[in-house]
Design a protein around this motif. Structure first.
Motif, PDB file in Angstrom:
ATOM      1  N   GLU A  94       0.824  -1.211   0.000  1.00  0.00           N
ATOM      2  CA  GLU A  94       0.000   0.000   0.000  1.00  0.00           C
ATOM      3  C   GLU A  94       0.856   1.258   0.000  1.00  0.00           C
ATOM      4  O   GLU A  94       0.459   2.276  -0.550  1.00  0.00           O
ATOM      5  CB  GLU A  94      -0.931   0.004   1.208  1.00  0.00           C
ATOM      6  N   ARG A  95       2.042   1.193   0.583  1.00  0.00           N
ATOM      7  CA  ARG A  95       2.956   2.345   0.602  1.00  0.00           C
ATOM      8  C   ARG A  95       3.447   2.669  -0.805  1.00  0.00           C
ATOM      9  O   ARG A  95       3.800   3.805  -1.082  1.00  0.00           O
ATOM     10  CB  ARG A  95       4.143   2.073   1.509  1.00  0.00           C
ATOM     11  N   GLY A  96       3.481   1.697  -1.685  1.00  0.00           N
ATOM     12  CA  GLY A  96       3.856   1.929  -3.068  1.00  0.00           C
ATOM     13  C   GLY A  96       5.341   1.833  -3.333  1.00  0.00           C
ATOM     14  O   GLY A  96       6.159   1.807  -2.408  1.00  0.00           O
ATOM     15  N   PRO A  97       5.714   1.814  -4.598  1.00  0.00           N
ATOM     16  CA  PRO A  97       7.107   1.626  -4.990  1.00  0.00           C
ATOM     17  C   PRO A  97       8.023   2.800  -4.600  1.00  0.00           C
ATOM     18  O   PRO A  97       9.188   2.594  -4.293  1.00  0.00           O
ATOM     19  CB  PRO A  97       7.065   1.451  -6.499  1.00  0.00           C
ATOM     20  N   LEU A  98       7.504   4.018  -4.589  1.00  0.00           N
ATOM     21  CA  LEU A  98       8.358   5.167  -4.248  1.00  0.00           C
ATOM     22  C   LEU A  98       8.857   5.088  -2.824  1.00  0.00           C
ATOM     23  O   LEU A  98       9.990   5.499  -2.537  1.00  0.00           O
ATOM     24  CB  LEU A  98       7.600   6.468  -4.469  1.00  0.00           C
ATOM     25  N   ALA A  99       8.068   4.526  -1.927  1.00  0.00           N
ATOM     26  CA  ALA A  99       8.477   4.409  -0.537  1.00  0.00           C
ATOM     27  C   ALA A  99       9.641   3.433  -0.382  1.00  0.00           C
ATOM     28  O   ALA A  99      10.354   3.464   0.626  1.00  0.00           O
ATOM     29  CB  ALA A  99       7.291   3.949   0.318  1.00  0.00           C
ATOM     30  N   HIS A 100       9.831   2.613  -1.372  1.00  0.00           N
ATOM     31  CA  HIS A 100      10.885   1.587  -1.275  1.00  0.00           C
ATOM     32  C   HIS A 100      12.026   1.835  -2.239  1.00  0.00           C
ATOM     33  O   HIS A 100      12.863   0.947  -2.462  1.00  0.00           O
ATOM     34  CB  HIS A 100      10.261   0.201  -1.540  1.00  0.00           C
ATOM     35  N   GLY A 101      12.075   3.056  -2.763  1.00  0.00           N
ATOM     36  CA  GLY A 101      13.193   3.442  -3.620  1.00  0.00           C
ATOM     37  C   GLY A 101      13.112   2.890  -4.986  1.00  0.00           C
ATOM     38  O   GLY A 101      14.015   2.626  -5.683  1.00  0.00           O
TER      39      GLY A 101
END
Length: 101
Positions: A94-101
């Protein structure tokens, strides 16, 4: 291939019957006999009508674990996640790909 058709195709041991799985096991045992005679991977692959890569893998397993190493272990199946792990995964997704770099 859709996930649904993949599940149907491979749900019963890779789509093979017990007889077909037994045939695959016999091929591995034939490969072991070839290893013991010192035959080359390319020759074994051609004779057994399998890929050289499979023969290489079987030879490595045979060297490391003996006959048990080349025995069929069946389908690995899907890894099982606990409810806690699934919940954590859902939160991270749910946090999405941007949150994981």
């Amino acid at each position: 291939m859709s996930e649904r058709s993949s599940a149907n195709r491979y749900s019963q041991g890779g789509g093979l019957t017990d007889s077909e799985r037994g045939g695959r096991e016999q091929v591995r045992l034939q490969a072991v006999a070839c290893f013991e005679r010192g035959e080359k991977n390319r020759e074994i692959a051609a004779a057994l009508r399998v890929s050289e890569r499979s023969v290489e893998r079987w030879r490595r397993q045979w060297r490391e674990e003996g006959l048990a190493g080349v025995a069929s272990k069946g389908s690995p199946g899907r890894p099982r996640l606990s409810d806690t792990q699934i919940a954590k995964l859902e939160r991270e997704l749910e946090r999405g790909p941007l949150a994981h770099g």
